[in-house]
Design a protein around this motif. Structure first.
Motif, PDB file in Angstrom:
ATOM      1  N   ARG A  93      57.174  89.939  27.821  1.00  0.00           N
ATOM      2  CA  ARG A  93      56.281  89.915  27.067  1.00  0.00           C
ATOM      3  C   ARG A  93      56.761  88.057  26.080  1.00  0.00           C
ATOM      4  NH1 ARG A  93      55.101  92.488  30.637  1.00  0.00           N
ATOM      5  NH2 ARG A  93      55.139  90.746  31.583  1.00  0.00           N
ATOM      6  N   ASP A  94      57.637  88.314  25.356  1.00  0.00           N
ATOM      7  CA  ASP A  94      57.811  87.182  24.159  1.00  0.00           C
ATOM      8  C   ASP A  94      58.397  86.122  25.609  1.00  0.00           C
ATOM      9  OD1 ASP A  94      57.341  88.516  22.302  1.00  0.00           O
ATOM     10  OD2 ASP A  94      59.851  89.916  22.242  1.00  0.00           O
ATOM     11  N   ASP A  95      58.690  86.433  26.192  1.00  0.00           N
ATOM     12  CA  ASP A  95      58.872  85.117  27.433  1.00  0.00           C
ATOM     13  C   ASP A  95      58.048  84.084  27.302  1.00  0.00           C
ATOM     14  OD1 ASP A  95      61.634  85.430  27.166  1.00  0.00           O
ATOM     15  OD2 ASP A  95      62.497  86.548  28.959  1.00  0.00           O
ATOM     16  N   ILE A 140      54.274  79.550  26.206  1.00  0.00           N
ATOM     17  CA  ILE A 140      53.024  79.112  24.953  1.00  0.00           C
ATOM     18  C   ILE A 140      53.032  78.310  24.154  1.00  0.00           C
ATOM     19  CG2 ILE A 140      50.782  79.945  24.197  1.00  0.00           C
ATOM     20  CD1 ILE A 140      51.198  82.507  25.824  1.00  0.00           C
ATOM     21  N   LEU A 141      54.733  79.245  22.727  1.00  0.00           N
ATOM     22  CA  LEU A 141      54.832  78.156  21.897  1.00  0.00           C
ATOM     23  C   LEU A 141      55.297  76.760  22.506  1.00  0.00           C
ATOM     24  CD1 LEU A 141      56.612  80.924  20.363  1.00  0.00           C
ATOM     25  CD2 LEU A 141      54.355  79.527  19.499  1.00  0.00           C
ATOM     26  N   ASP A 142      55.677  76.496  23.593  1.00  0.00           N
ATOM     27  CA  ASP A 142      56.909  75.778  24.259  1.00  0.00           C
ATOM     28  C   ASP A 142      55.310  74.475  24.776  1.00  0.00           C
ATOM     29  OD1 ASP A 142      59.610  76.447  24.138  1.00  0.00           O
ATOM     30  OD2 ASP A 142      59.926  76.757  25.712  1.00  0.00           O
ATOM     31  N   PHE A 200      47.746  82.773  26.648  1.00  0.00           N
ATOM     32  CA  PHE A 200      47.219  83.325  25.698  1.00  0.00           C
ATOM     33  C   PHE A 200      46.690  84.936  25.944  1.00  0.00           C
ATOM     34  CE2 PHE A 200      46.071  85.070  21.350  1.00  0.00           C
ATOM     35  CZ  PHE A 200      47.797  85.789  21.186  1.00  0.00           C
ATOM     36  N   GLU A 201      45.662  84.319  25.905  1.00  0.00           N
ATOM     37  CA  GLU A 201      44.860  85.870  26.453  1.00  0.00           C
ATOM     38  C   GLU A 201      44.959  86.998  27.102  1.00  0.00           C
ATOM     39  OE1 GLU A 201      40.070  84.893  27.116  1.00  0.00           O
ATOM     40  OE2 GLU A 201      40.278  83.822  24.731  1.00  0.00           O
ATOM     41  N   LYS A 202      45.292  86.409  28.754  1.00  0.00           N
ATOM     42  CA  LYS A 202      45.907  86.816  29.904  1.00  0.00           C
ATOM     43  C   LYS A 202      47.555  87.527  29.648  1.00  0.00           C
ATOM     44  CE  LYS A 202      43.921  83.609  33.203  1.00  0.00           C
ATOM     45  NZ  LYS A 202      44.587  82.725  34.367  1.00  0.00           N
ATOM     46  N   VAL A 203      47.928  86.934  28.921  1.00  0.00           N
ATOM     47  CA  VAL A 203      49.331  87.467  28.305  1.00  0.00           C
ATOM     48  C   VAL A 203      49.507  88.571  27.176  1.00  0.00           C
ATOM     49  CG1 VAL A 203      51.425  87.599  26.990  1.00  0.00           C
ATOM     50  CG2 VAL A 203      50.927  85.834  28.756  1.00  0.00           C
ATOM     51  N   THR A 204      48.107  88.732  26.514  1.00  0.00           N
ATOM     52  CA  THR A 204      47.727  89.497  25.843  1.00  0.00           C
ATOM     53  C   THR A 204      47.154  90.844  26.023  1.00  0.00           C
ATOM     54  OG1 THR A 204      45.704  88.432  25.154  1.00  0.00           O
ATOM     55  CG2 THR A 204      47.116  88.325  23.163  1.00  0.00           C
ATOM     56  N   VAL A 205      46.715  90.665  27.105  1.00  0.00           N
ATOM     57  CA  VAL A 205      45.912  91.609  28.213  1.00  0.00           C
ATOM     58  C   VAL A 205      47.508  93.003  28.737  1.00  0.00           C
ATOM     59  CG1 VAL A 205      45.062  92.621  30.764  1.00  0.00           C
ATOM     60  CG2 VAL A 205      44.062  90.592  28.970  1.00  0.00           C
ATOM     61  N   ARG A 206      48.364  91.860  29.115  1.00  0.00           N
ATOM     62  CA  ARG A 206      49.445  92.480  29.449  1.00  0.00           C
ATOM     63  C   ARG A 206      50.133  93.358  28.267  1.00  0.00           C
ATOM     64  NH1 ARG A 206      49.287  88.061  32.689  1.00  0.00           N
ATOM     65  NH2 ARG A 206      50.692  87.108  32.000  1.00  0.00           N
ATOM     66  N   VAL A 235      50.223  95.268  25.872  1.00  0.00           N
ATOM     67  CA  VAL A 235      49.658  96.927  25.380  1.00  0.00           C
ATOM     68  C   VAL A 235      50.527  97.741  23.784  1.00  0.00           C
ATOM     69  CG1 VAL A 235      48.253  96.690  27.817  1.00  0.00           C
ATOM     70  CG2 VAL A 235      51.184  97.281  27.682  1.00  0.00           C
ATOM     71  N   LEU A 236      52.372  97.261  24.609  1.00  0.00           N
ATOM     72  CA  LEU A 236      52.897  97.383  23.702  1.00  0.00           C
ATOM     73  C   LEU A 236      53.570  97.026  22.702  1.00  0.00           C
ATOM     74  CD1 LEU A 236      55.619  98.759  26.521  1.00  0.00           C
ATOM     75  CD2 LEU A 236      53.396 100.079  25.461  1.00  0.00           C
ATOM     76  N   GLY A 237      53.043  95.265  22.391  1.00  0.00           N
ATOM     77  CA  GLY A 237      53.389  95.076  20.838  1.00  0.00           C
ATOM     78  C   GLY A 237      54.158  93.989  21.107  1.00  0.00           C
ATOM     79  N   ALA A 238      54.778  93.099  21.533  1.00  0.00           N
ATOM     80  CA  ALA A 238      55.854  91.997  21.671  1.00  0.00           C
ATOM     81  C   ALA A 238      55.499  91.595  20.488  1.00  0.00           C
ATOM     82  CB  ALA A 238      55.620  91.447  22.812  1.00  0.00           C
ATOM     83  N   ALA A 239      56.694  91.271  19.248  1.00  0.00           N
ATOM     84  CA  ALA A 239      56.811  90.502  18.421  1.00  0.00           C
ATOM     85  C   ALA A 239      56.326  89.094  18.370  1.00  0.00           C
ATOM     86  CB  ALA A 239      59.178  90.425  18.265  1.00  0.00           C
ATOM     87  N   ARG A 240      56.608  88.442  19.679  1.00  0.00           N
ATOM     88  CA  ARG A 240      56.029  86.567  19.531  1.00  0.00           C
ATOM     89  C   ARG A 240      54.689  86.573  19.274  1.00  0.00           C
ATOM     90  NH1 ARG A 240      60.619  83.041  20.609  1.00  0.00           N
ATOM     91  NH2 ARG A 240      59.567  81.714  19.406  1.00  0.00           N
ATOM     92  N   ARG A 241      54.232  88.114  19.575  1.00  0.00           N
ATOM     93  CA  ARG A 241      52.679  87.386  19.851  1.00  0.00           C
ATOM     94  C   ARG A 241      51.812  86.964  18.336  1.00  0.00           C
ATOM     95  NH1 ARG A 241      47.848  91.768  21.559  1.00  0.00           N
ATOM     96  NH2 ARG A 241      46.761  90.237  21.110  1.00  0.00           N
TER      97      ARG A 241
END
Length: 119
Positions: A24-26, A31-33, A70-76, A78-84
């Motif tokens: 998820r952080d990848d 998105i940050l890029d 971003f919304e699509k990634v946040t759906v995945r 579910v475990l709270g990746a650090a870069r959100r």
């Protein structure tokens, strides 16, 4: 239909969570890029003084795409990746940049109308 699936992992649970969050952080990094690219694109338009409604619409569409991604990634996520949280801030920064650009577009259009009407 509903399915109940039970699994066990070969590696430890914390390792599995770390691998999942790294993926998820990848995605968040991508998105940050793209947020950095968004700022550069707007800055390029400002330097060139391209204060037009079409440029504004194009940048609005780009920000909408970033938010959708971003919304699509946040759906995945579910475990709270650090870069959100970092991406949330970056998207807010993009929105502020867009608001500033929009203000410049409206100001340029108002100036053009005033100059045209005065002549």
């Amino acid at each position: 239909q509903a399915f109940l699936v039970s699994t066990s992992s070969v590696i430890g649970e914390s390792d599995l969570v770390a691998l999942y969050n790294a993926a998820r952080d990848d995605e968040y990094e991508e998105i940050l890029d793209k947020c950095a690219d968004f700022h550069e694109e707007v800055a390029k338009e400002v330097r060139a003084k391209h204060f037009t409604y079409s440029e504004l619409e194009e940048n609005e569409e780009d920000l909408t795409k970033l938010r959708g991604w971003f919304e699509k990634v946040t759906v995945r996520d579910v475990l709270g990746a650090a870069r959100r949280k970092e991406v949330v801030k970056a998207l807010d920064d993009c929105a502020r940049t867009l608001e500033e650009f929009a203000a410049s577009v409206y100001e340029a259009e108002d100036t053009a109308i005033f100059q045209h009407g005065a002549g």
